[in-house]
Design an enzyme around this catalytic site. Sequence first.
Site, PDB file in Angstrom:
ATOM      1  N   TYR A 125      29.107   6.677   1.104  1.00  0.00           N
ATOM      2  CA  TYR A 125      30.851   5.820   0.800  1.00  0.00           C
ATOM      3  C   TYR A 125      31.678   7.298   0.963  1.00  0.00           C
ATOM      4  O   TYR A 125      30.996   8.944   0.407  1.00  0.00           O
ATOM      5  CB  TYR A 125      30.337   5.886  -0.570  1.00  0.00           C
ATOM      6  N   GLN A 186      30.608  -2.183  -6.361  1.00  0.00           N
ATOM      7  CA  GLN A 186      30.839  -3.286  -5.799  1.00  0.00           C
ATOM      8  C   GLN A 186      30.737  -3.122  -3.731  1.00  0.00           C
ATOM      9  O   GLN A 186      29.862  -3.830  -3.382  1.00  0.00           O
ATOM     10  CB  GLN A 186      31.984  -4.373  -5.656  1.00  0.00           C
ATOM     11  N   ASN A 209      33.090   8.267  -7.826  1.00  0.00           N
ATOM     12  CA  ASN A 209      32.446   8.338  -9.421  1.00  0.00           C
ATOM     13  C   ASN A 209      30.853   8.169 -10.213  1.00  0.00           C
ATOM     14  O   ASN A 209      30.167   7.551  -9.822  1.00  0.00           O
ATOM     15  CB  ASN A 209      33.542   7.512  -9.966  1.00  0.00           C
ATOM     16  N   SER A 232      31.717  17.761 -10.139  1.00  0.00           N
ATOM     17  CA  SER A 232      31.587  19.300  -9.299  1.00  0.00           C
ATOM     18  C   SER A 232      30.987  20.535 -10.202  1.00  0.00           C
ATOM     19  O   SER A 232      31.547  20.335 -11.426  1.00  0.00           O
ATOM     20  CB  SER A 232      32.764  19.588  -8.274  1.00  0.00           C
ATOM     21  N   GLN A 254      37.572  24.376  -8.641  1.00  0.00           N
ATOM     22  CA  GLN A 254      36.067  23.380  -8.598  1.00  0.00           C
ATOM     23  C   GLN A 254      36.412  22.506  -9.990  1.00  0.00           C
ATOM     24  O   GLN A 254      36.082  21.432  -9.889  1.00  0.00           O
ATOM     25  CB  GLN A 254      34.976  23.319  -8.930  1.00  0.00           C
ATOM     26  N   HIS A 257      38.711  19.417  -9.880  1.00  0.00           N
ATOM     27  CA  HIS A 257      38.163  18.586  -9.413  1.00  0.00           C
ATOM     28  C   HIS A 257      38.265  16.684 -10.347  1.00  0.00           C
ATOM     29  O   HIS A 257      38.713  15.894  -9.508  1.00  0.00           O
ATOM     30  CB  HIS A 257      36.614  18.637  -8.544  1.00  0.00           C
ATOM     31  N   GLU A 322      25.675  23.109  -8.157  1.00  0.00           N
ATOM     32  CA  GLU A 322      26.098  23.305  -6.810  1.00  0.00           C
ATOM     33  C   GLU A 322      26.211  24.200  -5.915  1.00  0.00           C
ATOM     34  O   GLU A 322      25.752  24.269  -5.109  1.00  0.00           O
ATOM     35  CB  GLU A 322      26.670  21.547  -7.970  1.00  0.00           C
ATOM     36  N   HIS A 323      27.631  24.931  -6.480  1.00  0.00           N
ATOM     37  CA  HIS A 323      27.872  26.163  -5.564  1.00  0.00           C
ATOM     38  C   HIS A 323      27.032  27.483  -5.985  1.00  0.00           C
ATOM     39  O   HIS A 323      28.102  27.617  -7.282  1.00  0.00           O
ATOM     40  CB  HIS A 323      29.335  25.624  -5.567  1.00  0.00           C
ATOM     41  N   ASP A 356      33.620  24.442   2.043  1.00  0.00           N
ATOM     42  CA  ASP A 356      33.661  22.334   1.612  1.00  0.00           C
ATOM     43  C   ASP A 356      34.006  21.716   3.321  1.00  0.00           C
ATOM     44  O   ASP A 356      34.031  21.120   3.627  1.00  0.00           O
ATOM     45  CB  ASP A 356      34.948  22.128   0.732  1.00  0.00           C
ATOM     46  N   GLU A 410     -14.187   6.486  -6.932  1.00  0.00           N
ATOM     47  CA  GLU A 410     -13.165   6.375  -7.404  1.00  0.00           C
ATOM     48  C   GLU A 410     -12.975   4.198  -7.781  1.00  0.00           C
ATOM     49  O   GLU A 410     -12.145   3.415  -8.461  1.00  0.00           O
ATOM     50  CB  GLU A 410     -11.737   6.221  -6.717  1.00  0.00           C
ATOM     51  N   HIS A 415     -13.975   0.362  -0.190  1.00  0.00           N
ATOM     52  CA  HIS A 415     -13.896   1.424   0.290  1.00  0.00           C
ATOM     53  C   HIS A 415     -15.110   2.232   1.338  1.00  0.00           C
ATOM     54  O   HIS A 415     -15.265   1.997   2.749  1.00  0.00           O
ATOM     55  CB  HIS A 415     -13.046   2.532   0.054  1.00  0.00           C
TER      56      HIS A 415
END
Length: 443
Positions: A125, A186, A209, A232, A254, A257, A322-323, A356, A410, A415
Site C-alpha cells: 500500500y 477498500q 492513514n 510518525s 517528523q 507529517h 519509531e526513529h 527515509d 496432558e 497422542h
Amino acid sequence: MKIYREPLAKMIDLVNEYTAQTTDMAIEQQVRTIIETVIAGGDEALRQCSEQFDGVTLDALRVPQEDIEAAYNSLPAELVEALTVAKANIEAFHKREIDQSFIDLDTTGVLRGQKVTPLKRVGIYVPGGTAAYPSTILMCALPAKIAGVKEVIMVTPPQKDGIAPIVLGAAKLAGVDAVYQVGGAQAVAALAYGTESVPKVDKIVGPGNIYVATAKRQVFGQVSIDMIAGPSEIGILADETANPIHIAADLLSQAEHDKRARSILITNSELLANAVAKEVERQLKELPREAIARTAIEERSFIAIIDSIEDMFTLMNEVAPEHLEIQLANAVEYMSLVENAGSVFLGPYTAEPVGDYMGGPNHVLPTSGTARFSSPLGVYDFVKRTSFMQFSKARLQELAPHIATLARTEGLEGHARSIEIRFDETADQFTFDDEEARGSYGH
C-alpha cells in the site's frame, strides 16, 4: 515546545499518557462496512468507493504497463539517479537479511531442519493524496523481491489527474508487477479477499492513514500484515555537545507529517532544551506545512530534562520511538543502552531523513510504542518457515516413554498410543495380504 523537568517516574507516567492507544468505534464500523461491501461487490464496489471517497471515476482499476513505462521515461535524469542510488543502498542492506534453510544431522537417527519459502504474492500500500512517496515503494517492494516473492502488487489512491509519474516510475524501478489505482480501506479489502481485477495476496505491507491501518487490523488472519502503522514519531537524545538548530530541524522533519505526529527531545542540558524550544518556534514559521507541524508540536510533543544519561535512555526506551537519534558525544558507544526503537541514527550527521531515503535500512518502522515488540520491515517479512524432521525407529524408541508420559500428563491418550503402537508386535505384523485385515478396510 513544552519543557518538563520532573522525576523519572512522573515522566514515565506522562509518556504513557502520550502513547495511550484509543479505538475509534465509528471508524471501526465504517471500515467494516467498506470491507463487506468490497467482498460482496468486487470491482464495482471499488469503483463506487473511488467516486465516493476520492472523487475519481475509473474505467479500469489496473494501470496499463505502457503508462508505467511512459511515466518512468518522463522522469528527470537527476530524479532517476537519486532513485537508483537509493535502490542500490536499500538492496545492499537487505541482501544481508536473507534467511537460509538448514538441516541438522547432529543427533544419530534424527534428521531435522527448516525450509524457508518466499510468499507467492504480496500487496504493498502506497499512500497518495497531497504527497507522493516513491521511497515507500522502494522500501516495500525491494525486500520482497530479494526474498523471492513471485508477484508484488501495488495499490495507491486514484488521482483526478492520474497517478503521479514519480510513483509509477518508482514502481517500475522497484520491480512491481502490477499497479492498481485504488486506495483506502477498500484497497486493503481488495488485496485481502480479491476482486475480478485485483488478485488476492498473502500479505499486505506499507503505511497508510487511520482507515488503512484499521482495515489492515480487521483483515489480519485472512492475510498477514506487516504492522499497524500509526503517526510518525521521532525521539532525540542529546547533550550539550549537540547543535540546537539541527535538533529543531530534525524534530520538525517528523512533525510536518501529521497533526498526530510526535517529536520528543530528552536531554540533560537545560541550556540546550531552552535553545531548541526557541529554535523550533523560529523554524516553524518557515515551514510550508506549518499548520500541520505546529499542531503536532503543541499537542503531541515535548522536551524532557533528565539529569543522568542512564535515566535519559530509560525514559526513551519507554517511549520506544519509531526513529531514535542519539546526538551525544561518541554516540555509538550508547547502543547497548537502546532497548526499544525502530531505527537508530547515530551522531550529528545522521539526520532521520537519511533513513527515509538513502541510508539502506528500511523506513517502514514500528510506531506508537510498538518497537517494544516489533521490528522494521525486512526480507524476513516476505518468507515463511516450515520445520521438518525424520526419526529412525531406534531414536523414537528411546524417546517414546518420555513422549507418552508427557502426553498422558496432558490427558491426551491418543497422542501416547500414536507413539506406543509403533512398537506393538501385532501392529508390526500387519500386512494387506491378511484377508481379515483386507475385510476390515473394505476390500
